[in-house]
Design an enzyme around this catalytic site. Structure first.
Site, mmCIF file in Angstrom:
data_model
loop_
_atom_site.group_PDB
_atom_site.id
_atom_site.type_symbol
_atom_site.label_atom_id
_atom_site.label_comp_id
_atom_site.label_asym_id
_atom_site.label_seq_id
_atom_site.Cartn_x
_atom_site.Cartn_y
_atom_site.Cartn_z
ATOM 1 N N ARG A 12 45.224 59.571 -2.494
ATOM 2 C CA ARG A 12 43.773 59.065 -1.786
ATOM 3 C C ARG A 12 43.044 60.204 -1.595
ATOM 4 O O ARG A 12 41.962 60.069 -1.444
ATOM 5 C CB ARG A 12 44.034 57.878 -1.132
ATOM 6 C CG ARG A 12 42.847 57.248 -0.947
ATOM 7 C CD ARG A 12 42.625 56.645 0.375
ATOM 8 N NE ARG A 12 41.513 55.630 0.432
ATOM 9 C CZ ARG A 12 41.028 55.083 1.553
ATOM 10 N NH1 ARG A 12 41.558 55.150 2.654
ATOM 11 N NH2 ARG A 12 40.162 54.224 1.571
ATOM 12 N N SER A 13 43.698 61.453 -1.284
ATOM 13 C CA SER A 13 42.769 62.526 -0.797
ATOM 14 C C SER A 13 41.892 63.258 -1.587
ATOM 15 O O SER A 13 42.556 63.851 -2.394
ATOM 16 C CB SER A 13 43.722 63.660 0.257
ATOM 17 O OG SER A 13 43.437 64.611 0.246
ATOM 18 N N PRO A 14 40.685 63.324 -1.343
ATOM 19 C CA PRO A 14 39.708 64.139 -2.298
ATOM 20 C C PRO A 14 40.235 65.704 -2.331
ATOM 21 O O PRO A 14 40.089 66.074 -3.152
ATOM 22 C CB PRO A 14 38.423 63.914 -1.810
ATOM 23 C CG PRO A 14 38.583 63.242 -0.456
ATOM 24 C CD PRO A 14 39.646 62.568 -0.197
ATOM 25 N N TYR A 15 40.651 66.108 -1.027
ATOM 26 C CA TYR A 15 40.856 67.489 -1.225
ATOM 27 C C TYR A 15 42.338 67.839 -1.357
ATOM 28 O O TYR A 15 42.431 68.817 -1.993
ATOM 29 C CB TYR A 15 40.999 67.822 0.607
ATOM 30 C CG TYR A 15 39.666 67.794 1.184
ATOM 31 C CD1 TYR A 15 38.428 68.452 0.969
ATOM 32 C CD2 TYR A 15 39.568 66.827 2.432
ATOM 33 C CE1 TYR A 15 37.287 68.459 1.420
ATOM 34 C CE2 TYR A 15 38.228 66.890 3.148
ATOM 35 C CZ TYR A 15 37.162 67.333 2.623
ATOM 36 O OH TYR A 15 35.843 67.504 3.258
ATOM 37 N N SER A 16 43.004 66.855 -1.565
ATOM 38 C CA SER A 16 44.299 67.056 -2.195
ATOM 39 C C SER A 16 44.104 67.462 -3.646
ATOM 40 O O SER A 16 44.594 68.360 -4.510
ATOM 41 C CB SER A 16 45.258 65.891 -2.200
ATOM 42 O OG SER A 16 45.908 65.828 -0.934
#
Length: 216
Positions: A12-16
């Site tokens: 769910r993490s955009p930065y991931s």
């Protein structure tokens, strides 16, 4: 000698997601193994997290992640549907979470096979690159998995027959993530030193070069 890095990752993490292109380039260019270890996002890991956070927190992440994607020329759009079932007005997280458990367990299965980075890079693009609405429908994920050398139907069947095995992998990942020195994702750990965020990959590279990282 091949150096190794753990990468704690949330679907769910955009930065991931935004960390993946540089991570793949590192593995392509250097004698490096990246052990991607999926964890559940904060919305699941820390009940009530978003209700306790500053209201500006989520708004800033939306603004900044789009800006990072534009700067890095990475195709980007927030997933439709959201991998977490959450009312973004009240910030209430639903008790039933059909998407994130499946995605994270699939990542855990790929991790057991030693191929989580390749699997996750293929699947995350379907969620985040904006090319698909309804990533959870049809054969979008299956085709992405197949291109990366995985049989998604077989993976789903194996996980359904023994979900606790993959939950334990995720639990172990979360335990080691918590012990790494940071709570956010993506967090890279190299020789027990944490590097949090897609904007710390250059610093991670510098550290590894100081420890003998060699080009391929």
């Amino acid at each position: 000698m091949t150096l190794a890095v753990d990468l704690f990752f949330s679907f769910r993490s955009p930065y991931s997601y935004l960390a993946l292109p540089k991570t793949l380039k590192l593995v392509e260019d250097y004698d490096l193994a990246v052990n991607l270890r999926p964890v559940y996002p904060l919305a699941v890991r820390v009940p009530g997290f978003f209700k306790k956070a500053n209201p500006q927190f989520a708004r800033y992440i939306v603004l900044d992640s789009r800006r990072v994607a534009e700067h890095e020329k990475i195709p980007f759009r927030f997933p439709r549907p959201d991998p977490i079932v959450q009312d973004m007005t009240t910030l209430e997280v639903a008790a039933e979470q059909p998407y994130i458990y499946r995605l994270t367990r699939l990542g855990a299965m790929a991790q057991l096979e030693g191929r989580a980075l390749a699997f996750t890079a293929a699947i995350a693009r379907v969620l985040w690159d904006g090319s698909v609405t309804g990533w959870n429908e049809g054969d979008h994920l299956a085709r992405a998995a197949e291109k990366a050398g995985f049989d998604l139907a077989a993976m789903d069947a194996a996980i359904s027959s023994d979900p606790d095995r993959y939950e334990q992998v995720v639990a172990d990942n979360e335990k080691d993530h918590a012990a790494s020195g940071h709570w956010g994702v993506p967090t890279f750990t190299f020789e027990k030193e944490p590097f949090f965020g897609q904007d710390r990959i250059d610093l991670l590279l510098w550290r590894m070069q100081g420890k003998g990282l060699m080009r391929r």
